[in-house]
Design a protein around this motif. Structure first.
Motif, mmCIF file in Angstrom:
data_model
loop_
_atom_site.group_PDB
_atom_site.id
_atom_site.type_symbol
_atom_site.label_atom_id
_atom_site.label_comp_id
_atom_site.label_asym_id
_atom_site.label_seq_id
_atom_site.Cartn_x
_atom_site.Cartn_y
_atom_site.Cartn_z
ATOM 1 N N VAL A 233 -12.967 0.289 15.754
ATOM 2 C CA VAL A 233 -11.705 0.994 15.525
ATOM 3 C C VAL A 233 -10.530 0.090 15.871
ATOM 4 C CG1 VAL A 233 -10.242 2.892 16.333
ATOM 5 C CG2 VAL A 233 -12.632 3.324 15.778
ATOM 6 N N PHE A 234 -10.603 -0.607 17.002
ATOM 7 C CA PHE A 234 -9.527 -1.510 17.414
ATOM 8 C C PHE A 234 -9.329 -2.629 16.394
ATOM 9 C CE2 PHE A 234 -8.099 -5.361 19.590
ATOM 10 C CZ PHE A 234 -6.937 -4.917 20.211
ATOM 11 N N ASN A 235 -10.418 -3.290 15.998
ATOM 12 C CA ASN A 235 -10.304 -4.401 15.054
ATOM 13 C C ASN A 235 -9.813 -3.939 13.689
ATOM 14 O OD1 ASN A 235 -11.082 -6.456 16.800
ATOM 15 N ND2 ASN A 235 -13.257 -6.139 16.408
ATOM 16 N N ARG A 236 -10.299 -2.803 13.236
ATOM 17 C CA ARG A 236 -9.859 -2.285 11.938
ATOM 18 C C ARG A 236 -8.367 -1.977 11.953
ATOM 19 N NH1 ARG A 236 -8.876 2.652 9.575
ATOM 20 N NH2 ARG A 236 -9.505 2.929 7.389
ATOM 21 N N GLU A 237 -7.875 -1.427 13.054
ATOM 22 C CA GLU A 237 -6.469 -1.048 13.153
ATOM 23 C C GLU A 237 -5.537 -2.250 13.150
ATOM 24 O OE1 GLU A 237 -3.256 1.566 13.377
ATOM 25 O OE2 GLU A 237 -5.384 1.981 12.997
ATOM 26 N N HIS A 238 -5.984 -3.371 13.722
ATOM 27 C CA HIS A 238 -5.056 -4.477 13.965
ATOM 28 C C HIS A 238 -5.345 -5.745 13.159
ATOM 29 C CE1 HIS A 238 -3.140 -2.186 17.102
ATOM 30 N NE2 HIS A 238 -4.303 -1.994 17.699
ATOM 31 N N THR A 239 -6.499 -5.828 12.480
ATOM 32 C CA THR A 239 -6.778 -7.006 11.668
ATOM 33 C C THR A 239 -5.834 -7.061 10.475
ATOM 34 O OG1 THR A 239 -9.097 -7.047 12.344
ATOM 35 C CG2 THR A 239 -8.562 -8.153 10.279
ATOM 36 N N GLU A 240 -5.470 -8.267 10.063
ATOM 37 C CA GLU A 240 -4.505 -8.444 8.980
ATOM 38 C C GLU A 240 -4.964 -7.777 7.689
ATOM 39 O OE1 GLU A 240 -4.063 -12.455 7.647
ATOM 40 O OE2 GLU A 240 -6.208 -12.755 7.324
ATOM 41 N N THR A 241 -4.007 -7.405 6.856
ATOM 42 C CA THR A 241 -4.283 -6.859 5.529
ATOM 43 C C THR A 241 -4.186 -7.983 4.513
ATOM 44 O OG1 THR A 241 -3.373 -4.709 6.148
ATOM 45 C CG2 THR A 241 -3.573 -5.176 3.799
ATOM 46 N N VAL A 242 -5.190 -8.133 3.665
ATOM 47 C CA VAL A 242 -5.221 -9.190 2.662
ATOM 48 C C VAL A 242 -5.050 -8.582 1.275
ATOM 49 C CG1 VAL A 242 -6.613 -10.693 4.118
ATOM 50 C CG2 VAL A 242 -7.733 -9.111 2.534
ATOM 51 N N ASP A 243 -4.875 -9.454 0.265
ATOM 52 C CA ASP A 243 -4.485 -8.934 -1.049
ATOM 53 C C ASP A 243 -5.526 -9.079 -2.139
ATOM 54 O OD1 ASP A 243 -4.330 -11.663 -1.232
ATOM 55 O OD2 ASP A 243 -2.280 -11.743 -2.012
ATOM 56 N N THR A 244 -6.638 -9.780 -1.877
ATOM 57 C CA THR A 244 -7.660 -9.934 -2.914
ATOM 58 C C THR A 244 -9.001 -9.383 -2.429
ATOM 59 O OG1 THR A 244 -8.434 -12.113 -2.201
ATOM 60 C CG2 THR A 244 -6.513 -12.046 -3.683
ATOM 61 N N ASP A 245 -9.883 -9.091 -3.379
ATOM 62 C CA ASP A 245 -11.189 -8.554 -3.026
ATOM 63 C C ASP A 245 -12.027 -9.589 -2.277
ATOM 64 O OD1 ASP A 245 -10.529 -6.158 -4.190
ATOM 65 O OD2 ASP A 245 -11.491 -6.609 -6.103
ATOM 66 N N ALA A 246 -11.965 -10.850 -2.708
ATOM 67 C CA ALA A 246 -12.724 -11.900 -2.017
ATOM 68 C C ALA A 246 -12.241 -12.051 -0.578
ATOM 69 C CB ALA A 246 -12.603 -13.218 -2.767
ATOM 70 N N ALA A 247 -10.925 -12.015 -0.378
ATOM 71 C CA ALA A 247 -10.382 -12.117 0.975
ATOM 72 C C ALA A 247 -10.761 -10.900 1.810
ATOM 73 C CB ALA A 247 -8.867 -12.279 0.923
ATOM 74 N N ALA A 248 -10.868 -9.738 1.177
ATOM 75 C CA ALA A 248 -11.259 -8.525 1.900
ATOM 76 C C ALA A 248 -12.691 -8.649 2.421
ATOM 77 C CB ALA A 248 -11.130 -7.307 0.998
#
Length: 329
Positions: A233-248
């Protein structure tokens, strides 16, 4: 024991990811189930149909069994262990769609276009005490389900009935029940990505924090289900948001690093050890399925193309390759 989480790119593409943590070697591979596939069932002689195509981790045991995946409409689902709390019907119920616990993922992915539709159809389902092939036990499971609109739910069946609950944090692990995990978050409100910078006075001594990372002091680091839930939950909340599917997929892989279980560090009472046999990443917008096995960190990608969705039989793929993504189109 497993961990799952959802993730959204900056463009709104949705993902569901999971670790598969288990001691018994499951031997799964990426599999695409075509449209109109018929599944046999251990609960009855009729079985059930899957009008929609889907891809996931499966194994052919006189008929394919899948434990996670994504379908052509972007619905994704994963089964996770729910020991000590799962409770199923003793016998099939006439007039119902009767499913063994290990068959629930296949029925969901083969039959619904959204989490809302699943909510409407749950009244027709009965999950029975029926043993799974290979394991020869009634597998105690609960399920996380998400769709292309970002709606995510948890399905649990306990002694007091079936519960279909909105998942507000996009994370699920194992026992206790999901509501318990949400309540347990209240014990960790002090966690933050920024350091704690305030000094403290103890008698004549002024104590200062050592530096970055102090915001996460107190975050549990063990492999129990409650601890993995808090970390994710902590990591999901604060990890950066990326813009491509490969980066996701890359970002999700890094997040799951914090809960991956290496062989030998989590030994059970009988001497066997759970470990993370693979990680799966389900891309709901493409739609595509990605699998990353323990022994080879290569990520294999399988896309739901028209050719495999309309094939006469399921298509199974080997896990192999040296490049970062081995695409199968």
């Amino acid at each position: 024991m497993c961990t799952s989480l959802t993730y959204q790119t900056s463009g709104g593409d949705q993902f569901l990811a999971r670790t598969m943590d288990f001691g018994f070697e499951l031997g799964g591979r990426p599999v695409v189930i075509p449209r109109q596939h018929h599944f046999t069932s251990v609960t009855n002689a009729t079985g059930f149909d899957a009008p929609y195509s889907f891809a996931g981790t499966g194994r052919d045991l006189n008929g394919y069994i899948l434990v996670d995946g994504v379908n052509e409409y972007g619905v994704s689902a994963a089964a996770l262990y729910f020991a000590g709390q799962a409770h199923y019907a003793a016998e099939p119920v006439e007039g119902q769609i009767n499913l063994a616990p290990h068959e629930v993922v296949m029925w969901i992915l083969g039959n619904v276009k959204s989490t809302a539709e699943l909510s409407q159809r749950l009244a027709d389902l009965t999950i029975t005490e029926s043993a799974a092939p290979l394991l020869n036990i009634v597998v105690p499971l609960h399920w996380i389900i998400s769709d292309r609109q970002g709606e995510t739910f948890v399905l649990e069946q306990e002694a007091d009935g079936m519960h279909y609950m909105k998942n507000p944090v996009g994370v699920m692990t194992n026992s206790p029940d999901f509501d318990w995990h949400l309540k347990n978050l209240s014990n960790y409100v002090e966690l933050q990505p920024m350091p704690h910078t305030a000094s403290r006075q103890y008698g004549d001594l002024t104590v200062n924090a050592f530096g970055p990372g102090t915001g996460a002091l107190g975050m549990p680091g063990d492999y129990t289900s409650p601890s993995r839930f808090i970390r994710t939950v902590f990591n999901r909340e604060h990890t950066e948001t990326v813009d491509t599917d490969a980066a996701a997929v890359n970002t999700l892989s890094h997040m799951l690093n914090s809960v991956e279980i290496p062989k030998g560090v989590k030994v059970k009472a009988d001497g066997s050890d759970d470990y993370t046999q693979y990680r799966a990443y389900m891309s709901m917008n493409e739609p595509a399925f990605y699998m990353q096995p323990y022994n080879d960190q290569t990520i294999t990608r399988v896309a739901l193309t028209e050719a495999v969705m309309t094939a006469d039989t399921p298509t199974e793929y080997a896990l192999a390759g040296q490049q970062q993504f081995k695409a199968v189109n």
